[in-house]
Design a protein around this motif. Sequence first.
Motif, mmCIF file in Angstrom:
data_model
loop_
_atom_site.group_PDB
_atom_site.id
_atom_site.type_symbol
_atom_site.label_atom_id
_atom_site.label_comp_id
_atom_site.label_asym_id
_atom_site.label_seq_id
_atom_site.Cartn_x
_atom_site.Cartn_y
_atom_site.Cartn_z
ATOM 1 N N GLY A 239 0.809 -1.206 0.000
ATOM 2 C CA GLY A 239 0.000 0.000 0.000
ATOM 3 C C GLY A 239 0.843 1.256 0.000
ATOM 4 N N ILE A 240 0.243 2.335 0.509
ATOM 5 C CA ILE A 240 0.867 3.657 0.475
ATOM 6 C C ILE A 240 1.200 4.093 1.885
ATOM 7 N N VAL A 241 2.408 4.576 2.090
ATOM 8 C CA VAL A 241 2.826 5.057 3.399
ATOM 9 C C VAL A 241 3.071 6.560 3.311
ATOM 10 N N LEU A 242 2.872 7.252 4.406
ATOM 11 C CA LEU A 242 3.145 8.688 4.446
ATOM 12 C C LEU A 242 4.657 8.870 4.523
ATOM 13 N N GLY A 243 5.215 9.446 3.481
ATOM 14 C CA GLY A 243 6.666 9.538 3.381
ATOM 15 C C GLY A 243 7.203 10.899 3.789
ATOM 16 N N TRP A 244 8.308 10.875 4.524
ATOM 17 C CA TRP A 244 9.054 12.089 4.849
ATOM 18 C C TRP A 244 10.115 12.207 3.757
ATOM 19 N N LYS A 245 9.874 13.144 2.831
ATOM 20 C CA LYS A 245 10.641 13.184 1.587
ATOM 21 C C LYS A 245 12.139 13.260 1.807
ATOM 22 N N HIS A 246 12.596 14.117 2.723
ATOM 23 C CA HIS A 246 14.030 14.247 2.977
ATOM 24 C C HIS A 246 14.555 13.017 3.710
#
Length: 296
Positions: A239-246
Amino acid sequence: MSRRYYKLPPLTSLATFETAARHRSFKGAAEELGVTPGAVSHQIKFLETELGLSLFDRKHHGNNLTDHGESLFAVLQSSFTAISSTLANLRRSASDKEVILSATTAVSFLWLPPRLSEFWKLHPEIPVNQHVTDNPDSQGIAVDLKICYGFVENESNQKHTLFQDELVPVCSPKFAKEFPNPSIEDLAQAPLIHLRAKDKNWSNWFSWFSALGYKGKISPGTHVNNYMIALQAASDGMGIVLGWKHLCKPKLDSGELVILGDTSIPAPSAIYIMSEKEELLPENVKILRDFLISKS
């Protein structure tokens, strides 16, 4: 002559109050102290009687502090932290240059490794002991530096910003191909991977959708209690996880994960590095702290 030189209540009652105030829970304090909630309540009542005022507001549900309680908690937390730091320094030998660095699992595995490798090349004489924990209230070890999200008010600490981040949906490349260009409504009903973090400062899917103005239902999805597990689940196509881009940059750069769509929000707070006040820091701690700040 005063029966107590500093005119203080018994230290047991002060320590019990500080623990209960920090947890905002008699039960949480009891677990940390290894006693019953009743014993915690007894110590708090004794202290209130000794002081002649209420420290907790018992008129409403929960364990909210009164103004007097907040004032006492602030000075006790600051004092106990300073005592802990001083004792930790006293326990060290003059030749001990080890720096104890605390960080979450995600920061320890995603952000720190390349920076610590570079640090050791420049300063092989300074050993770094990593304390990895996802529990913001973990006790039992004194640390020199702590990397954390958000900020807990404590007058004995100083903080420096390492980086601001951006919150984006991330998933495996295969999942992204099967779910192209999703709308906010599509994302809300997609298989979401939720993180049940002990540190309530960390953002989650509910706060992310709320910040975007979405007020509909959100998929219950899958729940995990560790961010690295959440990222691995996303890599495996769950599925989709909330990503911390940096923070997730290594996995994004490698192609293991990709950003899904173009919807993002800035993280509500920053990633900080915290330490004791400058005058209390050993030189080796300052060297590591300043290096990490320069590489953020």
